[in-house]
Design a protein around this motif. Structure first.
Motif, PDB file in Angstrom:
ATOM      1  N   LEU A 222       4.525   1.998 -19.110  1.00 43.80           N
ATOM      2  CA  LEU A 222       5.650   1.070 -19.082  1.00 43.80           C
ATOM      3  C   LEU A 222       6.989   1.792 -19.009  1.00 43.80           C
ATOM      4  CD1 LEU A 222       6.564  -1.966 -19.460  1.00 43.80           C
ATOM      5  CD2 LEU A 222       6.675  -1.458 -21.904  1.00 43.80           C
ATOM      6  N   SER A 223       7.160   2.824 -19.797  1.00 46.39           N
ATOM      7  CA  SER A 223       8.456   3.505 -19.885  1.00 46.39           C
ATOM      8  C   SER A 223       8.774   4.339 -18.648  1.00 46.39           C
ATOM      9  CB  SER A 223       8.485   4.416 -21.120  1.00 46.39           C
ATOM     10  OG  SER A 223       8.324   3.665 -22.294  1.00 46.39           O
ATOM     11  N   ASP A 224       7.773   4.611 -17.819  1.00 46.50           N
ATOM     12  CA  ASP A 224       7.977   5.488 -16.666  1.00 46.50           C
ATOM     13  C   ASP A 224       7.968   4.729 -15.346  1.00 46.50           C
ATOM     14  OD1 ASP A 224       8.355   8.143 -15.648  1.00 46.50           O
ATOM     15  OD2 ASP A 224       6.269   8.147 -14.990  1.00 46.50           O
ATOM     16  N   GLN A 225       7.727   3.413 -15.377  1.00 47.08           N
ATOM     17  CA  GLN A 225       7.502   2.677 -14.130  1.00 47.08           C
ATOM     18  C   GLN A 225       8.752   2.581 -13.258  1.00 47.08           C
ATOM     19  OE1 GLN A 225       5.544  -0.983 -15.461  1.00 47.08           O
ATOM     20  NE2 GLN A 225       3.630  -0.230 -14.610  1.00 47.08           N
ATOM     21  N   LEU A 226       9.919   2.418 -13.858  1.00 46.61           N
ATOM     22  CA  LEU A 226      11.138   2.335 -13.057  1.00 46.61           C
ATOM     23  C   LEU A 226      11.375   3.640 -12.304  1.00 46.61           C
ATOM     24  CD1 LEU A 226      13.670   0.930 -12.105  1.00 46.61           C
ATOM     25  CD2 LEU A 226      14.776   1.508 -14.285  1.00 46.61           C
ATOM     26  N   TYR A 227      11.132   4.753 -12.970  1.00 48.26           N
ATOM     27  CA  TYR A 227      11.295   6.045 -12.306  1.00 48.26           C
ATOM     28  C   TYR A 227      10.233   6.229 -11.220  1.00 48.26           C
ATOM     29  CZ  TYR A 227      13.957   6.794 -16.601  1.00 48.26           C
ATOM     30  OH  TYR A 227      14.844   6.671 -17.645  1.00 48.26           O
ATOM     31  N   ALA A 228       9.048   5.691 -11.450  1.00 48.34           N
ATOM     32  CA  ALA A 228       7.990   5.776 -10.446  1.00 48.34           C
ATOM     33  C   ALA A 228       8.368   4.998  -9.189  1.00 48.34           C
ATOM     34  CB  ALA A 228       6.681   5.247 -11.025  1.00 48.34           C
ATOM     35  N   VAL A 229       9.016   3.851  -9.358  1.00 50.99           N
ATOM     36  CA  VAL A 229       9.483   3.070  -8.208  1.00 50.99           C
ATOM     37  C   VAL A 229      10.458   3.895  -7.379  1.00 50.99           C
ATOM     38  CG1 VAL A 229      10.802   1.041  -7.494  1.00 50.99           C
ATOM     39  CG2 VAL A 229       9.145   0.845  -9.343  1.00 50.99           C
ATOM     40  N   LEU A 230      11.404   4.551  -8.051  1.00 49.17           N
ATOM     41  CA  LEU A 230      12.382   5.376  -7.338  1.00 49.17           C
ATOM     42  C   LEU A 230      11.697   6.535  -6.618  1.00 49.17           C
ATOM     43  CD1 LEU A 230      15.176   5.509 -10.080  1.00 49.17           C
ATOM     44  CD2 LEU A 230      15.178   4.137  -7.989  1.00 49.17           C
ATOM     45  N   ALA A 231      10.675   7.104  -7.244  1.00 55.24           N
ATOM     46  CA  ALA A 231       9.966   8.232  -6.629  1.00 55.24           C
ATOM     47  C   ALA A 231       9.232   7.807  -5.360  1.00 55.24           C
ATOM     48  CB  ALA A 231       8.984   8.835  -7.630  1.00 55.24           C
TER      49      ALA A 231
ATOM     50  N   LEU B 293      12.265   6.856  -2.546  1.00 56.86           N
ATOM     51  CA  LEU B 293      13.250   7.833  -2.103  1.00 56.86           C
ATOM     52  C   LEU B 293      12.655   9.228  -1.944  1.00 56.86           C
ATOM     53  CD1 LEU B 293      16.067   6.778  -4.618  1.00 56.86           C
ATOM     54  CD2 LEU B 293      15.838   6.041  -2.230  1.00 56.86           C
ATOM     55  N   SER B 294      13.403  10.083  -1.291  1.00 59.78           N
ATOM     56  CA  SER B 294      13.030  11.487  -1.230  1.00 59.78           C
ATOM     57  C   SER B 294      13.172  12.092  -2.624  1.00 59.78           C
ATOM     58  CB  SER B 294      13.956  12.228  -0.255  1.00 59.78           C
ATOM     59  OG  SER B 294      15.297  12.216  -0.746  1.00 59.78           O
ATOM     60  N   PRO B 295      12.522  13.230  -2.887  1.00 59.66           N
ATOM     61  CA  PRO B 295      12.585  13.809  -4.243  1.00 59.66           C
ATOM     62  C   PRO B 295      14.003  14.033  -4.755  1.00 59.66           C
ATOM     63  CG  PRO B 295      10.868  14.875  -2.977  1.00 59.66           C
ATOM     64  CD  PRO B 295      11.579  13.956  -2.026  1.00 59.66           C
ATOM     65  N   GLY B 296      14.901  14.517  -3.912  1.00 60.59           N
ATOM     66  CA  GLY B 296      16.266  14.779  -4.350  1.00 60.59           C
ATOM     67  C   GLY B 296      17.007  13.501  -4.722  1.00 60.59           C
ATOM     68  N   LEU B 297      16.915  12.481  -3.871  1.00 55.92           N
ATOM     69  CA  LEU B 297      17.584  11.217  -4.144  1.00 55.92           C
ATOM     70  C   LEU B 297      16.956  10.500  -5.335  1.00 55.92           C
ATOM     71  CD1 LEU B 297      18.234   9.816  -0.549  1.00 55.92           C
ATOM     72  CD2 LEU B 297      19.908  10.736  -2.175  1.00 55.92           C
ATOM     73  N   ALA B 298      15.624  10.611  -5.466  1.00 56.74           N
ATOM     74  CA  ALA B 298      14.946   9.990  -6.606  1.00 56.74           C
ATOM     75  C   ALA B 298      15.426  10.603  -7.921  1.00 56.74           C
ATOM     76  CB  ALA B 298      13.435  10.160  -6.474  1.00 56.74           C
ATOM     77  N   THR B 299      15.611  11.923  -7.916  1.00 59.06           N
ATOM     78  CA  THR B 299      16.117  12.596  -9.121  1.00 59.06           C
ATOM     79  C   THR B 299      17.528  12.140  -9.444  1.00 59.06           C
ATOM     80  OG1 THR B 299      14.755  14.556  -8.708  1.00 59.06           O
ATOM     81  CG2 THR B 299      16.661  14.836 -10.148  1.00 59.06           C
TER      82      THR B 299
ATOM     83  N   GLY C 190       0.798  -1.221   0.000  1.00 57.71           N
ATOM     84  CA  GLY C 190       0.000   0.000   0.000  1.00 57.71           C
ATOM     85  C   GLY C 190       0.823   1.259   0.000  1.00 57.71           C
ATOM     86  N   GLN C 191       2.144   1.126   0.060  1.00 52.87           N
ATOM     87  CA  GLN C 191       2.998   2.313   0.099  1.00 52.87           C
ATOM     88  C   GLN C 191       2.931   3.092  -1.209  1.00 52.87           C
ATOM     89  OE1 GLN C 191       7.054   1.474   1.256  1.00 52.87           O
ATOM     90  NE2 GLN C 191       7.797   3.534   0.754  1.00 52.87           N
ATOM     91  N   ALA C 192       2.841   2.379  -2.329  1.00 58.80           N
ATOM     92  CA  ALA C 192       2.814   3.046  -3.636  1.00 58.80           C
ATOM     93  C   ALA C 192       1.452   3.632  -3.950  1.00 58.80           C
ATOM     94  CB  ALA C 192       3.214   2.070  -4.737  1.00 58.80           C
ATOM     95  N   GLN C 193       0.386   3.042  -3.412  1.00 61.15           N
ATOM     96  CA  GLN C 193      -0.981   3.527  -3.635  1.00 61.15           C
ATOM     97  C   GLN C 193      -1.296   3.712  -5.135  1.00 61.15           C
ATOM     98  OE1 GLN C 193      -1.330   7.074  -1.196  1.00 61.15           O
ATOM     99  NE2 GLN C 193      -1.664   5.876   0.664  1.00 61.15           N
ATOM    100  N   GLY C 194      -0.858   2.756  -5.948  1.00 56.05           N
ATOM    101  CA  GLY C 194      -1.176   2.788  -7.379  1.00 56.05           C
ATOM    102  C   GLY C 194      -0.275   3.672  -8.213  1.00 56.05           C
ATOM    103  N   ALA C 195       0.715   4.313  -7.588  1.00 58.16           N
ATOM    104  CA  ALA C 195       1.589   5.226  -8.338  1.00 58.16           C
ATOM    105  C   ALA C 195       2.437   4.491  -9.367  1.00 58.16           C
ATOM    106  CB  ALA C 195       2.490   5.994  -7.373  1.00 58.16           C
ATOM    107  N   ILE C 196       2.733   3.210  -9.118  1.00 54.22           N
ATOM    108  CA  ILE C 196       3.532   2.426 -10.058  1.00 54.22           C
ATOM    109  C   ILE C 196       2.629   1.736 -11.069  1.00 54.22           C
ATOM    110  CG2 ILE C 196       5.253   0.588 -10.291  1.00 54.22           C
ATOM    111  CD1 ILE C 196       5.999   1.153  -7.328  1.00 54.22           C
TER     112      ILE C 196
END
Length: 553
Positions: free
Chosen positions: A421-430, A433-439, A410-416
């Motif tokens: 498909l092309s954005d899912q890996l970045y969504a996992v990082l978001a 991690l915190s916004p700075g580390l995710a970037t 439930g941590q992702a709440q559907g965000a992933i």
């Protein structure tokens, strides 16, 4: 049986002077014309192109779906058999005294980077997540989608598509070329793999057709990989820079974003291709291997480690247990809701993948042959088939497992699940991690993806020129390298802008079909060659080009 030494000459006519100096003009020109017409067709008549490609795709899935399944199973079984049988496994790809040109680390880095790195970055998250929602077990009512019970089946099907089969396609093609080129002294081009069946006739029109089919399949197979990579590259740049103009409202790459990314990727690839295998490609391959290890260690330490490790081992066990059945399973439309859904799922996933691997095989296979001289057949198959499959399993477990666990908890709440498909890996990082580390981590992924893309494209350009030059690996005129780099960019750009990734997928499935027949013939030709060489060994007849030349009066 009247045994003779094997064929060691295949006289393929090449131009002596002029723009096509050193090239087989028929192969080079015909390949360029076919790809050029495809680009013009997609740009000038987009509606007609989209409609006809969809019709061809439906016809191929209906008529040749079983062919793709059974031929791919043949490739897996043949590679395993050749590695295990002592009479074939101990044979060396070259003369008895030959040893590998590249050390194991560089060999594996180049093989993996060119073979599957781009697709893996896209699908390591996307495929387990997709099968977590829907797969044949869900369709048949065995488990419920997006439930904890679906995780095992999600990995069983993911591992089927990224396990032994793709690497068997690559390994078989490369093994056939290396065997005939390094043991027989034949040109390092696709037609040489058929010489035990068709002999010297391959020096003429029959061989030209084989090489042309390989060139077209290579362009479309690499275009498929490049298409996914471009979409993910743009999604990453948009995440890192916040540039919304790179993406459309539908979550796909904008036209301007596609053009800009292709200029960057193909420009860097062309420069690397001009430097050759031993410099640019080797250097980039080592970089993306180091970055890949860093990303894997990141997910191992900060991801859902225990969940992912459990998914890895249960997934491998389930995959291997089901492999004898899933390799040969074919679902057909039968008018029932379940039967039609299973057939549609298999067409969209398994058959699509088998066509992708086959289309990619002339490129990766010839590249594997180019870097594998001096290795035994057993060493080659274990290195080119088993080890990369295990690495793919680890990637899918660590990255995809973290994504699934974030949704289950439930941590992702559907965000992933809710992103493309092309954005899912970045969504996992978001989510992790915190916004700075995710970037920062997203930037690492973008750089890794760029190195994989450049390695794939520059390798493909060099391989296409090798086929066009009748197997000559020497440096070729710069305009031909620039042409094929530009052609790949235009094919991807035109099809992405006209019909998105589905247009590239359809063109690739169509282009892969002719080469699938060539691959089956290559397998049969290799079986015959190894069998005859063992008979020659018993009769003390020379079997490699060096021993044949030494034995001549």
């Amino acid at each position: 049986m009247n045994l003779k030494p094997p064929l060691t000459e295949l006289n393929i006519a090449t131009a002596n002077g002029g723009f096509y100096d050193g090239f087989t003009r028929t192969v080079a020109v015909t390949g360029k014309v076919i790809i050029g017409l495809l680009i013009l067709w997609a740009v000038l008549f987009p509606d007609n192109a989209g409609s006809l490609l969809n019709s061809l795709n439906s016809a191929i899935l209906t008529m040749f779906g079983s062919w793709y399944i059974y031929s791919s199973a043949f490739f897996v079984i043949l590679c395993i058999a050749l590695a295990l049988i002592p009479a074939s496994g101990r044979l060396r790809l070259g003369e008895p005294g030959d040893r590998p040109e590249f050390d194991n680390f560089s060999w594996f880095s180049m093989m993996f980077g060119a073979g599957i790195g781009v697709g893996m970055l896209t699908y390591a998250t996307g495929e387990p997540m997709s099968h977590f929602k829907n797969n044949p077990d869900v369709i048949r009512g065995f488990v419920a989608g997006t439930s904890e019970e679906t995780v095992r089946s999600a990995y069983e099907w993911s591992f089927l598509h990224w396990g032994l089969t793709p690497w068997a396609c690559y390994a078989l093609t490369g093994l056939s070329l290396a065997y005939f080129s390094y043991r027989r002294g034949l040109p390092l081009t696709i037609r040489s793999g058929l010489t035990s069946l068709f002999g010297a006739r391959l020096s003429g029109p029959l061989g030209h057709v084989v090489d042309i089919v390989a060139v077209v399949a290579t362009v479309l197979g690499v275009a498929q990989t490049l298409g996914y990579g471009v979409e993910q590259f743009i999604a990453g740049i948009a995440r890192v820079s916040g540039s919304e103009w790179l993406m459309n409202d539908a979550g796909t790459a904008s036209t301007l974003g596609i053009i800009l990314s292709l200029v960057i990727i193909v420009g860097a690839s062309t420069l690397s291709a001009l430097s050759g295998v031993g410099k640019g490609i080797k250097w980039l391959s080592n970089i993306n291997t180091v970055l890949s290890i860093f990303v894997l260690l990141f997910f191992l330490v900060f991801g859902s480690t225990l969940f992912s490790i459990a998914a890895l081992f249960t997934g491998i066990a389930d995959y291997l247990a089901a492999l004898p059945s899933t390799l040969f399973t074919v679902w057909h439309t039968d008018g029932t809701e379940t039967g039609d859904a299973l057939a549609a799922w298999q067409g969209g996933w398994t058959i699509f993948y088998w066509a992708w691997w086959i289309a990619f095989a002339p490129f990766v296979g010839l590249f594997l042959a180019r870097i594998s001289r001096g290795r035994t057949i057993r060493e080659y198959i274990l290195g080119a088939m088993i080890i990369p499959a295990v690495v793919c399993f680890v990637w899918f477990a660590l990255v995809g497992g973290t994504a699934i666990q974030l949704e289950l908890s439930g941590q992702a709440q559907g965000a992933i699940l809710g992103t493309g498909l092309s954005d899912q890996l970045y969504a996992v990082l978001a989510v992790m991690l915190s916004p700075g580390l995710a970037t920062l981590m997203s930037l690492v992924i973008v750089v890794l993806l760029l190195t994989y893309l450049v390695t794939s494209v520059d390798s493909a350009v060099l391989i296409i020129n090798t086929i066009n030059a009748a197997g000559d690996e020497g440096p070729k005129a710069r305009p031909h390298i620039v042409f094929w780099g530009s052609a790949l960019a235009l094919v991807v750009g035109a099809l992405l802008i006209v019909g998105g990734l589905s247009a590239i997928q359809t063109a690739m499935i169509v282009g892969a079909l002719p080469f699938s027949f060539v691959m089956v013939l290559m397998g049969l030709s290799l079986i015959k060659a190894i069998f005859m060489d063992n008979l020659r060994k018993r009769a003390d007849i020379p079997r490699t080009v060096g021993t044949i030349e030494t034995a001549e009066p």
